[in-house]
Design a protein around this motif. Structure first.
Motif, mmCIF file in Angstrom:
data_model
loop_
_atom_site.group_PDB
_atom_site.id
_atom_site.type_symbol
_atom_site.label_atom_id
_atom_site.label_comp_id
_atom_site.label_asym_id
_atom_site.label_seq_id
_atom_site.Cartn_x
_atom_site.Cartn_y
_atom_site.Cartn_z
ATOM 1 N N LYS A 85 6.912 15.572 1.032
ATOM 2 C CA LYS A 85 6.476 14.494 0.003
ATOM 3 C C LYS A 85 7.034 15.310 -1.210
ATOM 4 C CE LYS A 85 4.494 11.230 2.328
ATOM 5 N NZ LYS A 85 5.203 9.864 2.467
ATOM 6 N N ASP A 118 4.116 7.457 -9.531
ATOM 7 C CA ASP A 118 3.181 7.968 -8.609
ATOM 8 C C ASP A 118 1.747 7.430 -8.817
ATOM 9 O OD1 ASP A 118 5.253 9.573 -7.585
ATOM 10 O OD2 ASP A 118 4.663 11.178 -8.161
ATOM 11 N N SER A 121 -4.215 8.420 -8.286
ATOM 12 C CA SER A 121 -5.124 8.910 -7.401
ATOM 13 C C SER A 121 -4.625 10.349 -6.596
ATOM 14 C CB SER A 121 -5.367 7.834 -6.142
ATOM 15 O OG SER A 121 -4.308 7.824 -5.297
ATOM 16 N N ASN A 123 -2.838 10.392 -4.116
ATOM 17 C CA ASN A 123 -2.410 10.325 -2.699
ATOM 18 C C ASN A 123 -0.922 10.407 -2.339
ATOM 19 O OD1 ASN A 123 -2.002 8.774 -0.106
ATOM 20 N ND2 ASN A 123 -3.755 7.526 -0.242
ATOM 21 N N LEU A 124 -0.653 11.032 -1.513
ATOM 22 C CA LEU A 124 0.861 11.542 -1.415
ATOM 23 C C LEU A 124 1.563 10.231 -0.304
ATOM 24 C CD1 LEU A 124 0.761 15.176 -0.562
ATOM 25 C CD2 LEU A 124 1.338 14.173 -2.668
ATOM 26 N N ASP A 125 0.699 9.428 -0.037
ATOM 27 C CA ASP A 125 1.368 8.307 0.630
ATOM 28 C C ASP A 125 1.397 7.068 -0.381
ATOM 29 O OD1 ASP A 125 1.286 9.120 3.521
ATOM 30 O OD2 ASP A 125 -0.710 8.687 3.490
ATOM 31 N N SER A 126 1.361 7.329 -1.756
ATOM 32 C CA SER A 126 1.590 6.290 -2.720
ATOM 33 C C SER A 126 2.436 6.878 -3.904
ATOM 34 C CB SER A 126 0.056 5.938 -3.361
ATOM 35 O OG SER A 126 -0.649 5.436 -2.293
ATOM 36 N N THR A 127 3.354 7.733 -3.550
ATOM 37 C CA THR A 127 4.203 8.235 -4.379
ATOM 38 C C THR A 127 5.764 7.093 -4.746
ATOM 39 O OG1 THR A 127 5.493 9.319 -2.846
ATOM 40 C CG2 THR A 127 3.760 10.321 -3.874
ATOM 41 N N ARG A 237 -6.069 19.054 -5.505
ATOM 42 C CA ARG A 237 -5.994 18.097 -4.177
ATOM 43 C C ARG A 237 -6.608 19.000 -3.054
ATOM 44 N NH1 ARG A 237 -1.519 15.006 -4.387
ATOM 45 N NH2 ARG A 237 -1.361 15.512 -6.548
ATOM 46 N N TYR A 264 -15.605 12.030 -3.607
ATOM 47 C CA TYR A 264 -14.201 11.541 -3.287
ATOM 48 C C TYR A 264 -13.125 12.666 -3.381
ATOM 49 C CZ TYR A 264 -16.545 7.019 -3.735
ATOM 50 O OH TYR A 264 -16.925 5.850 -3.534
ATOM 51 N N ASN A 265 -11.991 12.433 -2.678
ATOM 52 C CA ASN A 265 -10.852 13.401 -3.075
ATOM 53 C C ASN A 265 -9.625 13.016 -3.730
ATOM 54 O OD1 ASN A 265 -9.681 11.568 -1.346
ATOM 55 N ND2 ASN A 265 -9.148 12.945 0.484
ATOM 56 N N ASN A 266 -9.838 11.755 -4.432
ATOM 57 C CA ASN A 266 -8.657 11.611 -5.615
ATOM 58 C C ASN A 266 -8.921 12.289 -6.637
ATOM 59 O OD1 ASN A 266 -11.344 9.679 -5.275
ATOM 60 N ND2 ASN A 266 -10.248 8.694 -7.105
#
Length: 326
Positions: A85, A118, A121, A123-127, A237, A264-266
């Motif tokens: 990513k 990006d 949060s 989240n590396l799936d939301s870049t 993170r 939470y981890n965000n």
């Protein structure tokens, strides 16, 4: 009756044995030492009034472990073994558009492309770049510096990625300043950082060495469908978790509370909303009752809240906060 002075009473073990058995079976109480919290510490981070700096902070040592100008880097590359990513420098309001083209030389205009950010949060799936394919060309908007000046557009492609490195190609949108570079990975860090000036930058400290980063970042307002540059605090993170505690005062939060709240981890869980700009007074006001419990990279728990956004001279851009190890 004549008294017998030599008489000695008999000791009956048959009566004493049950008492011994009862005493030996009784559960002994063990004294438990009360949990000893640390001292309440007040600390401050100077970002300057134009928010030009990004500052990395470690809770356990109460130290700033790194600081950089937010304009020093453009892209960051995931250093995990199988990571592929790429993230944008959110502090500059950077955006990216997927051209769906592999013809690098042909991309020289921004017309008709959809630019994305990006998600805050972390989240590396939301870049914005997302799940890339080799040689797919992206247009990268360079964002803005601390003076609000636009930093232009670039075109960028990832040639390949492996467990040890990325290979990338980028240039200004007009084709000048063309670079092909190898970006190394180091699993001691979250990311390797790249400047479009053609240099690899040492920005983030080793991932075990810090907990919080004070910075500008791009926030997305889902209710408005728009994004905006804000100033606040994001978390590492790597292992750091955060819980919001908005229903009790800072002084009342104790170690037992770690089991009462959801963590939470965000990375934007602390974020920027602990303050609000008052348009009538022209100053930022702090919400002292917005408290946070943070599980650090050392797996220790701290409570934290903000108490100011100004330095002793009344200049904005200096978050002041109290924290205590639970």
């Amino acid at each position: 009756m004549k008294k017998n002075n030599n008489y000695k009473p008999r000791f009956h073990w048959v009566y004493f044995l049950p008492i011994l058995v009862l005493l030996s079976c009784e559960k002994q109480e063990i004294a438990i030492k009360p949990h000893d919290p640390g001292n309440v510490i007040t600390s401050s981070i100077k970002l300057e009034n134009d928010y030009r700096y990004q500052v990395f902070f470690d809770l356990e040592t109460n130290k700033v472990v790194a600081r950089n100008l937010k304009t020093e880097w453009d892209l960051a590359f995931d250093c995990s073994l199988n990571g592929n990513k790429v993230i944008l420098n959110s502090a500059k309001y950077m955006r990216a558009a997927n051209t769906q083209s592999t013809n690098f030389a042909a991309i020289n205009d921004t017309t008709g492309y959809e630019f994305k950010i990006d998600m805050p949060s972390g989240n590396l799936d939301s870049t914005a770049i997302g799940n890339w394919t080799p040689n797919n060309v992206y247009i990268i908007e360079g964002g803005f510096n601390e003076l609000g000046q636009h930093l232009g557009f670039y075109k960028f492609e990832i040639i390949a990625a492996s467990t040890s490195q990325f290979q990338v190609h980028f240039a200004k949108l007009d084709g000048t300043n063309d670079f092909t570079m190898t970006i190394p990975k180091d699993n001691n860090y979250n990311f390797t950082f790249l400047s479009f000036a053609g240099t690899i930058k040492n920005i983030e400290p080793p991932k075990e060495d810090w907990d919080l980063m004070f910075t500008q970042y791009t926030h997305y307002y889902y209710d408005l469908g728009t994004s905006y540059l804000v100033t606040g605090c994001v978390t590492n993170r790597h292992k750091v978790l955060t819980a919001n505690v908005f229903n009790k005062p800072f002084e009342s939060i104790n170690f037992d509370d770690i089991n009462q709240y959801v963590f939470y981890n965000n990375i934007n869980r602390i974020g920027f909303e602990w303050k609000e700009y008052n348009y009538n007074t022209g100053v930022y006001e702090i919400f002292y009752d917005m408290n946070y419990i943070i599980k650090s990279t050392e797996e220790k728990y701290f409570k934290l809240h903000f108490i100011d956004f100004y330095d002793t001279f009344g200049v904005k851009g200096t978050p002041v906060f109290e924290f205590q190890e639970l």
